[in-house]
Enzyme design. Structure first.
Site, PDB file in Angstrom:
ATOM      1  CE  LYS A 219      -4.462  -1.665   1.543  1.00 52.16           C
ATOM      2  NZ  LYS A 219      -5.560  -1.548   2.518  1.00 52.16           N
ATOM      3  NE  ARG A 253      -8.021  -8.288   0.675  1.00 50.90           N
ATOM      4  CZ  ARG A 253      -7.749  -7.427  -0.306  1.00 50.90           C
ATOM      5  NH1 ARG A 253      -6.785  -6.517  -0.132  1.00 50.90           N
ATOM      6  NH2 ARG A 253      -8.414  -7.464  -1.443  1.00 50.90           N
TER       7      ARG A 253
END
Length: 276
Positions: A219, A253
């Site tokens: 991210k 995740r």
């Protein structure tokens, strides 16, 4: 040992956390390596994924929502192909009841709702009826505009309070407390400082009442810290995932299963000597 009850079976891992592999059935997810269908799913299974998370609607910053029909068209054929060869638990990243119904009927096991059952509250009734686990995520606004407002008075308290409220909503609508997982929504309407705060304190969300999923893989906050582009954020991701697990994350995740599993295998071995 970590355990999770699905509708008709229990899954477990003796690793410090479950590892969920990302399969984006979309043309526009932020990391191109996550895109694909059954072929990518089988790669992740081969690398040791505990759960697969399929998404048919990109939720990267700046993205637009798609119709339920488009999501179903993208997701259901992939689930059907996976189910012909594997019984791996399948999570579906959707906000829509009709999508989750179609996915469940094809063999999906878990609902992963970035709107925390707000966009379609009737999803709660469906999840309760089918006895499936739900992942409730915090976000602010919608993906196309969410990074326009990232200021909070106290981000940890606000995110934690929101998730607890949504968990209470789920319970009132029949979802078993033991089947609720919370996700602070790293990158969803948050700045770097807020993201780092949530990662560092993830295990304390909702006072530790619910297991926590952390979705950190590649991210932008990893890029902000390391100065790396998305394709070069693996090492930063592994460090962030490791810290989140040490802080209490129940599930991570990720895009990269094998490196994550290796990291957790080392952590598992070292934890045996923690009190020696």
């Amino acid at each position: 040992m970590k355990t999770l009850n699905l509708a008709s079976r229990k899954i477990s891992t003796d690793f410090p956390a479950f590892v969920m592999g990302i399969v984006n059935c979309t043309p526009d997810s932020f990391f191109s390596g996550s895109r694909g269908g059954a072929e990518r799913a089988f790669e992740l299974i081969g690398e040791g994924a505990d759960i697969l998370d399929l998404g048919g609607e990109s939720t990267r910053p700046g993205s637009d929502y798609v119709s339920a029909e488009e999501e179903i068209k993208r997701i259901v054929p992939v689930i059907e192909k996976i189910r012909r060869k594997s019984d791996i638990p399948i999570s579906v990243d959707t906000r829509k009841k009709s999508v989750m119904q179609a996915a469940f009927n094809s063999g999906a096991d878990i609902l992963n709702d970035i709107s925390a059952l707000e966009d379609e509250p009737e999803l709660a009734f469906f999840a309760a009826e089918k006895k499936i686990p739900v992942i409730l995520m915090h976000k602010r606004g919608i993906p196309s505009t969410m990074q326009a407002d990232t200021e909070y008075k106290n981000i940890f308290n606000e995110v934690s309070s929101y998730l607890e409220q949504r968990a209470e909503f789920a319970i009132k609508n029949g979802i078993e407390k033991e089947k609720i997982i919370v996700d602070p929504g790293i990158g969803f309407g948050k700045n770097l400082e807020g993201n780092l705060n949530l990662i560092s304190n993830c295990g304390s969300l909702c006072g530790g009442k619910f297991p926590v999923l952390m979705a950190l893989s590649r991210k932008s906050c990893i890029g902000q810290v390391t100065g790396r582009k998305v394709q070069d954020r693996l090492f930063g991701t592994l460090a962030a995932d490791l810290i989140s697990v040490l802080k209490g994350a129940f599930m991570v995740r990720v895009h990269d299963i094998a490196p994550c599993k290796d990291t957790l295998a080392v952590l598992k071995s070292l934890l045996k000597y923690e009190s020696v």
